[in-house]
Each structure stands twice: as structure tokens, then as C-alpha cells.
Design a protein around this motif. Sequence first.
Motif, PDB file in Angstrom:
ATOM      1  N   GLN A 179      31.143 -12.882  39.716  1.00 37.08           N
ATOM      2  CA  GLN A 179      29.697 -13.007  39.836  1.00 37.08           C
ATOM      3  C   GLN A 179      29.307 -13.791  41.081  1.00 37.08           C
ATOM      4  O   GLN A 179      28.391 -13.402  41.821  1.00 37.08           O
ATOM      5  CB  GLN A 179      29.129 -13.686  38.583  1.00 37.08           C
ATOM      6  N   GLN A 180      30.006 -14.892  41.338  1.00 34.75           N
ATOM      7  CA  GLN A 180      29.691 -15.697  42.503  1.00 34.75           C
ATOM      8  C   GLN A 180      30.007 -14.958  43.805  1.00 34.75           C
ATOM      9  O   GLN A 180      29.307 -15.117  44.808  1.00 34.75           O
ATOM     10  CB  GLN A 180      30.477 -17.014  42.453  1.00 34.75           C
ATOM     11  N   LEU A 181      31.062 -14.140  43.773  1.00 37.78           N
ATOM     12  CA  LEU A 181      31.454 -13.409  44.970  1.00 37.78           C
ATOM     13  C   LEU A 181      30.410 -12.370  45.347  1.00 37.78           C
ATOM     14  O   LEU A 181      30.137 -12.157  46.540  1.00 37.78           O
ATOM     15  CB  LEU A 181      32.809 -12.743  44.747  1.00 37.78           C
ATOM     16  N   GLU A 299      30.268 -17.315  55.538  1.00 35.61           N
ATOM     17  CA  GLU A 299      31.638 -16.811  55.663  1.00 35.61           C
ATOM     18  C   GLU A 299      32.624 -17.754  54.984  1.00 35.61           C
ATOM     19  O   GLU A 299      33.570 -17.322  54.320  1.00 35.61           O
ATOM     20  CB  GLU A 299      32.000 -16.662  57.142  1.00 35.61           C
ATOM     21  N   THR A 300      32.417 -19.059  55.161  1.00 37.17           N
ATOM     22  CA  THR A 300      33.313 -20.042  54.547  1.00 37.17           C
ATOM     23  C   THR A 300      33.217 -19.998  53.029  1.00 37.17           C
ATOM     24  O   THR A 300      34.243 -20.010  52.329  1.00 37.17           O
ATOM     25  CB  THR A 300      32.971 -21.457  55.042  1.00 37.17           C
ATOM     26  N   ILE A 301      31.980 -19.946  52.503  1.00 36.37           N
ATOM     27  CA  ILE A 301      31.803 -19.857  51.065  1.00 36.37           C
ATOM     28  C   ILE A 301      32.429 -18.577  50.512  1.00 36.37           C
ATOM     29  O   ILE A 301      33.116 -18.572  49.483  1.00 36.37           O
ATOM     30  CB  ILE A 301      30.304 -19.912  50.709  1.00 36.37           C
ATOM     31  N   PHE A 302      32.211 -17.472  51.219  1.00 44.54           N
ATOM     32  CA  PHE A 302      32.775 -16.192  50.782  1.00 44.54           C
ATOM     33  C   PHE A 302      34.300 -16.243  50.780  1.00 44.54           C
ATOM     34  O   PHE A 302      34.949 -15.694  49.889  1.00 44.54           O
ATOM     35  CB  PHE A 302      32.276 -15.069  51.693  1.00 44.54           C
ATOM     36  N   ASP A 303      34.885 -16.910  51.773  1.00 48.76           N
ATOM     37  CA  ASP A 303      36.344 -17.012  51.850  1.00 48.76           C
ATOM     38  C   ASP A 303      36.899 -17.811  50.671  1.00 48.76           C
ATOM     39  O   ASP A 303      37.911 -17.439  50.068  1.00 48.76           O
ATOM     40  CB  ASP A 303      36.737 -17.678  53.170  1.00 48.76           C
ATOM     41  N   ILE A 304      36.230 -18.907  50.308  1.00 55.33           N
ATOM     42  CA  ILE A 304      36.671 -19.704  49.146  1.00 55.33           C
ATOM     43  C   ILE A 304      36.660 -18.860  47.884  1.00 55.33           C
ATOM     44  O   ILE A 304      37.634 -18.804  47.127  1.00 55.33           O
ATOM     45  CB  ILE A 304      35.769 -20.938  48.981  1.00 55.33           C
ATOM     46  N   LEU A 305      35.531 -18.199  47.636  1.00 59.36           N
ATOM     47  CA  LEU A 305      35.382 -17.432  46.405  1.00 59.36           C
ATOM     48  C   LEU A 305      36.315 -16.225  46.370  1.00 59.36           C
ATOM     49  O   LEU A 305      36.855 -15.875  45.310  1.00 59.36           O
ATOM     50  CB  LEU A 305      33.928 -16.974  46.254  1.00 59.36           C
ATOM     51  N   ALA A 306      36.533 -15.588  47.517  1.00 58.30           N
ATOM     52  CA  ALA A 306      37.410 -14.417  47.551  1.00 58.30           C
ATOM     53  C   ALA A 306      38.847 -14.801  47.215  1.00 58.30           C
ATOM     54  O   ALA A 306      39.530 -14.093  46.463  1.00 58.30           O
ATOM     55  CB  ALA A 306      37.347 -13.760  48.938  1.00 58.30           C
ATOM     56  N   ARG A 307      39.309 -15.923  47.754  1.00 55.25           N
ATOM     57  CA  ARG A 307      40.672 -16.366  47.442  1.00 55.25           C
ATOM     58  C   ARG A 307      40.817 -16.690  45.955  1.00 55.25           C
ATOM     59  O   ARG A 307      41.786 -16.294  45.308  1.00 55.25           O
ATOM     60  CB  ARG A 307      41.025 -17.594  48.277  1.00 55.25           C
ATOM     61  N   GLN A 308      39.846 -17.423  45.424  1.00 57.09           N
ATOM     62  CA  GLN A 308      39.911 -17.783  44.013  1.00 57.09           C
ATOM     63  C   GLN A 308      39.806 -16.550  43.108  1.00 57.09           C
ATOM     64  O   GLN A 308      40.451 -16.480  42.068  1.00 57.09           O
ATOM     65  CB  GLN A 308      38.791 -18.768  43.677  1.00 57.09           C
ATOM     66  N   TYR A 309      39.020 -15.580  43.514  1.00 57.17           N
ATOM     67  CA  TYR A 309      38.867 -14.356  42.732  1.00 57.17           C
ATOM     68  C   TYR A 309      40.181 -13.579  42.677  1.00 57.17           C
ATOM     69  O   TYR A 309      40.591 -13.097  41.606  1.00 57.17           O
ATOM     70  CB  TYR A 309      37.762 -13.498  43.336  1.00 57.17           C
ATOM     71  N   GLU A 310      40.858 -13.466  43.795  1.00 60.47           N
ATOM     72  CA  GLU A 310      42.131 -12.751  43.817  1.00 60.47           C
ATOM     73  C   GLU A 310      43.199 -13.478  42.998  1.00 60.47           C
ATOM     74  O   GLU A 310      43.984 -12.854  42.285  1.00 60.47           O
ATOM     75  CB  GLU A 310      42.610 -12.579  45.269  1.00 60.47           C
ATOM     76  N   LEU A 311      43.220 -14.804  43.083  1.00 61.06           N
ATOM     77  CA  LEU A 311      44.187 -15.569  42.297  1.00 61.06           C
ATOM     78  C   LEU A 311      43.901 -15.443  40.800  1.00 61.06           C
ATOM     79  O   LEU A 311      44.820 -15.361  39.990  1.00 61.06           O
ATOM     80  CB  LEU A 311      44.162 -17.043  42.719  1.00 61.06           C
ATOM     81  N   ALA A 312      42.622 -15.423  40.436  1.00 62.91           N
ATOM     82  CA  ALA A 312      42.266 -15.257  39.025  1.00 62.91           C
ATOM     83  C   ALA A 312      42.682 -13.885  38.512  1.00 62.91           C
ATOM     84  O   ALA A 312      43.130 -13.745  37.369  1.00 62.91           O
ATOM     85  CB  ALA A 312      40.762 -15.457  38.839  1.00 62.91           C
ATOM     86  N   LYS A 313      42.573 -12.859  39.352  1.00 54.73           N
ATOM     87  CA  LYS A 313      43.011 -11.518  38.957  1.00 54.73           C
ATOM     88  C   LYS A 313      44.519 -11.490  38.730  1.00 54.73           C
ATOM     89  O   LYS A 313      45.005 -10.869  37.776  1.00 54.73           O
ATOM     90  CB  LYS A 313      42.615 -10.510  40.029  1.00 54.73           C
ATOM     91  N   LEU A 314      45.271 -12.168  39.592  1.00 52.52           N
ATOM     92  CA  LEU A 314      46.725 -12.229  39.408  1.00 52.52           C
ATOM     93  C   LEU A 314      47.088 -12.985  38.138  1.00 52.52           C
ATOM     94  O   LEU A 314      48.002 -12.602  37.398  1.00 52.52           O
ATOM     95  CB  LEU A 314      47.370 -12.896  40.623  1.00 52.52           C
ATOM     96  N   ASP A 315      46.376 -14.089  37.870  1.00 52.20           N
ATOM     97  CA  ASP A 315      46.626 -14.854  36.644  1.00 52.20           C
ATOM     98  C   ASP A 315      46.327 -14.015  35.412  1.00 52.20           C
ATOM     99  O   ASP A 315      47.058 -14.064  34.415  1.00 52.20           O
ATOM    100  CB  ASP A 315      45.772 -16.124  36.627  1.00 52.20           C
ATOM    101  N   GLU A 316      45.244 -13.246  35.471  1.00 55.62           N
ATOM    102  CA  GLU A 316      44.867 -12.426  34.320  1.00 55.62           C
ATOM    103  C   GLU A 316      45.906 -11.340  34.065  1.00 55.62           C
ATOM    104  O   GLU A 316      46.249 -11.047  32.915  1.00 55.62           O
ATOM    105  CB  GLU A 316      43.502 -11.795  34.562  1.00 55.62           C
ATOM    106  N   ALA A 317      46.436 -10.750  35.127  1.00 53.27           N
ATOM    107  CA  ALA A 317      47.480  -9.736  34.959  1.00 53.27           C
ATOM    108  C   ALA A 317      48.759 -10.353  34.425  1.00 53.27           C
ATOM    109  O   ALA A 317      49.478  -9.752  33.615  1.00 53.27           O
ATOM    110  CB  ALA A 317      47.753  -9.049  36.297  1.00 53.27           C
ATOM    111  N   ARG A 318      49.061 -11.584  34.871  1.00 58.74           N
ATOM    112  CA  ARG A 318      50.273 -12.252  34.406  1.00 58.74           C
ATOM    113  C   ARG A 318      50.154 -12.698  32.965  1.00 58.74           C
ATOM    114  O   ARG A 318      51.144 -12.808  32.248  1.00 58.74           O
ATOM    115  CB  ARG A 318      50.555 -13.472  35.297  1.00 58.74           C
ATOM    116  N   GLU A 319      48.914 -12.923  32.500  1.00 59.16           N
ATOM    117  CA  GLU A 319      48.698 -13.400  31.142  1.00 59.16           C
ATOM    118  C   GLU A 319      49.175 -12.391  30.113  1.00 59.16           C
ATOM    119  O   GLU A 319      49.628 -12.736  29.040  1.00 59.16           O
ATOM    120  CB  GLU A 319      47.204 -13.689  30.939  1.00 59.16           C
ATOM    121  N   GLY A 320      49.057 -11.090  30.415  1.00 59.47           N
ATOM    122  CA  GLY A 320      49.544 -10.054  29.511  1.00 59.47           C
ATOM    123  C   GLY A 320      48.761 -10.026  28.219  1.00 59.47           C
ATOM    124  O   GLY A 320      47.576 -10.309  28.170  1.00 59.47           O
ATOM    125  N   ALA A 321      49.452  -9.648  27.164  1.00 61.14           N
ATOM    126  CA  ALA A 321      48.807  -9.538  25.859  1.00 61.14           C
ATOM    127  C   ALA A 321      48.356 -10.905  25.381  1.00 61.14           C
ATOM    128  O   ALA A 321      49.105 -11.880  25.450  1.00 61.14           O
ATOM    129  CB  ALA A 321      49.777  -8.929  24.850  1.00 61.14           C
TER     130      ALA A 321
END
Length: 390
Positions: A179-181, A299-321
Motif C-alpha cells: 500500500q505504501q509503495l 526517489e529515496t522514499i520509494f527505494d526504501i519501500l521497494a526494498r522492504q516490499y521485496e524482502l517481505a515477499k521473500l519472507d512470505e514465500a519462505r513462510e510456507g504453509a
Amino acid sequence: MSLLDLLIVLARRKWTIVKTTVGLALLAFIVCLFLPKSYTAKTVVLPPQQNSSLASSFMSQLGSLGSLGAFAGSSMGLRDPNEMYVAMFKSRTVEDAMIDRFHLMQEYHEKYLSAARKAFESHAKVEADTKDNLITISVEDHDPRRAAEMANAYVDEYRRLSQHLAIGEAAQRRLFFEQQLEQAKDNLANAEEALKETQQKTGMIQMDSQARALIESAASLRAQIAAKEVQLQAMKSYATDQNAELVQTQKELDALRAQLAQLGGNTDAGSAGLIVPKGKVPEAGLEYVRKYRDVKYYETIFDILARQYELAKLDEAREGALIQVVDPATVPDYKSFPKRGLITLLAALAGLFLGIFIALVQEALARMKADPEQAQKLGLLRAALRRTAS
């Protein structure tokens, strides 16, 4: 009566006590033979574990600009996740799905869904073991095979519900940054469009390297200040002004503001204050500087949120069931109710106390009859009771 007198009375009327004890125990045993049998099946599940995420592992790479992401990730940790999962299992949506799947309204002979829900809750139990961090689901039914099917289906219905809910920490962070992104992307696009219009109007395409470096430094500081302000505002909702962590965060925010003030800028994203000292940029290019400053900030704010968004997606995929079944329910081979031995023992204990009470009452009546004065009073009492009954 002394203790010795009491023991003498009990010994004299021991057969009354024995008959009462044995009779009540035998009656309870016979009743248990006619009670319907129930079987309990159990499923043990493991809820998601709260472990370190990729976001926290890579937070150091973001430096001080990761304050916003670090705060957002840490603030979403669950205080007691097991209680939340138990509440989800007991939710009305899951219970209604179980009632509909196994036709429990007909099974429990209920006309209303609310009544069937209460009946189901009396037959199903969900408990969390804080020591082992496991959740046990127990379902009781008169059919052992049906009890096992219901216990396993309970987990299936929960999973269907959880597919539409972000209950994991990584899923919550992903939704937050998503949402923030989107908002940051719109702000950046607007700032870039405004810069383009300014370039066309002023004819200024680029500036000297010193001015560019100062503007980029100020934009970076403003992004850090925005992150600290969000963190500080949230901390004030649960911490006092004397809280050591809050005081430290306030000092860091003041230091960032002081650094920005030295560059001639301020923390307001929409302000028109200069970022570079006077004389560094020609008067004709002042408007271009302001627009360029906004672009670098977003640009700086967008860069912060984009990095955190991608890391959250990886964490969610790693979380599994979200829920893992440790022990699926099997068909129970022994009834859970009635427990004949326990019921018979409790009935025998109750019969023992009842027999002692009857023996004491009989002894008291016998002594009253042996005493002429008491016998006369007893006769008057009986006569009064007869008159009342007639």
C-alpha cells in the motif's frame, strides 16, 4: 460424641454403610452400560514460528534509511500468536463450515444454526500448549471414524479461511509496504512530471555537481527524518516521555533536523525553502532546484519501500504453509465416554458418605426412642406431621 463413640456407631451399623456404598456403585455401573458411547479423535498442529526474517537480516544494508522499514516490521510481531490461531479455529466462519460439511444440524437435532454451533462447541475443543507451542484439536462423536474425519476436516476448513487473511508477520508486512509503495509511486510520478514541466519552462537541464550533491544529501536527510517521525509517533502511543528508547529516538530526530538545517532546507516535503546556500544556484534555476529536490526525496522514499516490499515477499514465500499437521487424527480404538471405572468409583465414594450419614441418623433416632422424654417429643412431632399431611 467422642471419636470412639462415633467408631462404635459406624461399626454397629456397618452393614447399612456397606449396602449403601455397594448399591450406589452397582447402580452407577448399570447406568453406564446404557449410556451412549462417545469417541474422541485428536489432531495436533504446529502454528507458524516467529523467527528472524530476511528483512531484519538485510536491514543493515539500508543503513539509517531503514528506520521506517525496521519499525514497520517490528511493530507487526504478534504478542501471543497461539491465542490468535486458537481464536481463528473457534471463529464462526470455521464452525459454520464444519456444521454445513457434516450436516450437524440434523445430527444434533437442532432447528437453528446458533443452537447447532453451541452443540458443536460442546463436542469440539481447541487448546494451545504454551510449553510445546502446539495446538491440539479434539472432536468427540458417537462414531469413531466420523470423529477422526471431523478432527482432520477442522484443519482443512481453517486453511480455507486463512487463505483470504494475512495473519503471518511477513504477509502483514507485504500488505503494508504494498500500500505504501503504491502511494510513493504516485508521489514520485507527480514529482517527475513537475520537474519535466519546470525544465521545459526554464530551459535548465542540469546543474553543477556541487549543487546536485547538496540537494541529494538534503533529500536523504528528509527521508530519514520522515522515517524517524513515524517511529516516534507510534512509540508515543505506548511509551511515556521518560522512556529511554523514546528519548533516544527523539535525540536522533533532532540531530537529523539540525543537519538538514545546516544545508538550508527543512523537513516539510511541500516547503519552498532552499536546500543549498544562496549563490550556489542562479535565481533563474531556483524553481528547478526545488522540483529536483522533491524528485530526489520521493526517489529515496520509494527505494526504501521497494526494498522492504521485496524482502517481505521473500519472507512470505519462505513462510510456507501457515499450519503444519504434526499428528493427524486417527480412528480412536477406545471410547472416551462413559468412563465406567471412574464413574463407579465416584458413586462408591458418594455411597460411602451417604451410608455414614444414614447410619448416624438411624443411631440418633434409636437413642431418641430409648429416652422417654425424647420419645414423647418425637411422638408429638409425628402427630403434627400427620395433621399437616391430612
